[in-house]
Design a protein around this motif. Sequence first.
Motif, mmCIF file in Angstrom:
data_model
loop_
_atom_site.group_PDB
_atom_site.id
_atom_site.type_symbol
_atom_site.label_atom_id
_atom_site.label_comp_id
_atom_site.label_asym_id
_atom_site.label_seq_id
_atom_site.Cartn_x
_atom_site.Cartn_y
_atom_site.Cartn_z
ATOM 1 N N TYR A 224 0.742 -1.391 -0.063
ATOM 2 C CA TYR A 224 -0.051 0.018 0.205
ATOM 3 C C TYR A 224 0.817 1.191 0.144
ATOM 4 C CZ TYR A 224 -4.421 -2.445 1.130
ATOM 5 O OH TYR A 224 -5.597 -3.164 0.672
ATOM 6 N N THR A 226 0.345 5.087 1.355
ATOM 7 C CA THR A 226 -0.677 5.564 2.379
ATOM 8 C C THR A 226 -0.093 7.177 2.533
ATOM 9 O OG1 THR A 226 -0.935 3.451 3.564
ATOM 10 C CG2 THR A 226 -1.649 5.385 4.741
ATOM 11 N N TYR A 256 -10.156 6.575 0.964
ATOM 12 C CA TYR A 256 -10.112 6.895 2.247
ATOM 13 C C TYR A 256 -10.279 5.617 3.258
ATOM 14 C CZ TYR A 256 -12.088 8.152 7.008
ATOM 15 O OH TYR A 256 -12.201 8.140 8.143
ATOM 16 N N SER A 257 -9.501 5.502 4.122
ATOM 17 C CA SER A 257 -9.471 4.126 4.986
ATOM 18 C C SER A 257 -9.843 4.461 6.596
ATOM 19 C CB SER A 257 -8.148 3.398 4.999
ATOM 20 O OG SER A 257 -8.062 2.453 6.023
ATOM 21 N N SER A 259 -10.446 2.573 9.172
ATOM 22 C CA SER A 259 -9.740 1.801 10.168
ATOM 23 C C SER A 259 -8.025 2.320 10.385
ATOM 24 C CB SER A 259 -9.484 0.521 9.637
ATOM 25 O OG SER A 259 -8.848 0.206 8.420
ATOM 26 N N ASP A 260 -7.827 2.982 9.410
ATOM 27 C CA ASP A 260 -6.401 3.668 9.670
ATOM 28 C C ASP A 260 -6.429 5.174 10.044
ATOM 29 O OD1 ASP A 260 -4.606 1.334 8.716
ATOM 30 O OD2 ASP A 260 -5.831 1.668 6.887
ATOM 31 N N LYS A 269 -5.349 5.228 0.976
ATOM 32 C CA LYS A 269 -4.583 4.184 0.372
ATOM 33 C C LYS A 269 -4.704 3.605 -0.760
ATOM 34 C CE LYS A 269 -3.765 1.088 3.736
ATOM 35 N NZ LYS A 269 -4.176 -0.097 4.747
#
Length: 276
Positions: A224, A226, A256-257, A259-260, A269
């Motif tokens: 990834y 990021t 867009y993530s 969870s991160d 990511k």
Amino acid sequence: LDNTLATTQALTEGQTVTQVYTSRVTDNFGAFAEQTITVTIIGSNDAPIVVIAPTGLNPIHEAYRGAVSTVFRTPLAISTSEVGDKIQKLVLTVSNVTDDSNEKVSIAGVEVSLVNGTSAFSGGTVVASVAGTTVTLTVNFTLGVTTTEVESILTGITYRNVMPAATVANRVITLIRLFDNGGGYDSIQGTLATSTVSVVREAVIPVVTSVTVPANGFYRAGQYLTVFVTMSEDVLVTGAPSIDVVIGATTKKLVYSASDSSSTSLAFKYLLVTGD
């Protein structure tokens, strides 16, 4: 017997007052006869009375970092009718609640999130019960409070919404019931007082304070890339935001993530594939 007199209504549950009357009947020759009549008045528990309802302030509330909004104001006057009775419980509703625990009402010295639960304060509890978008708040006073104290509690009620992207709509706060602690545990109910809180979002717009990109180096398919975007304040992300990035001569999307991410640091990511 005049039931409209305050002294009559002041009789408590089971309290008695005896009144003795003498009745005389006289004929046209002056002869008369008398009869003594004894009336015993037995008191019963009367419902509390809202003599003057609190006035709804109908405030405009700025969510997130705005000040709390006071809901009701004086003048107001509440009576228990019977001397010595106290208010044992009061019930309010808050309608159109859509932001869950971000919406809060302070009452009797405790702040209550508008979700199911019980909050304790010195002298009692507040029970919040949710049905759809309406939250019922039942305030229980363990030993009861005087009418003066409950008047102060009502004018001390405040509302606030701590959600950055709060739902813009009206919340209606209504006093619907009062209980006293007389022998019959009587109550008055109905729309006793209402205040409409207009929730608006704050005027401050969040801005990007920094962007952190992947370190220089070699990356292969399956890894990834990021990028972290840091905001000036808490934000609520809706939809599916993305960032365009050019790899070689092709535009790709950093997605867009959640969870991160945190409320102020947003992660985007992209998964590298063969040929990138």
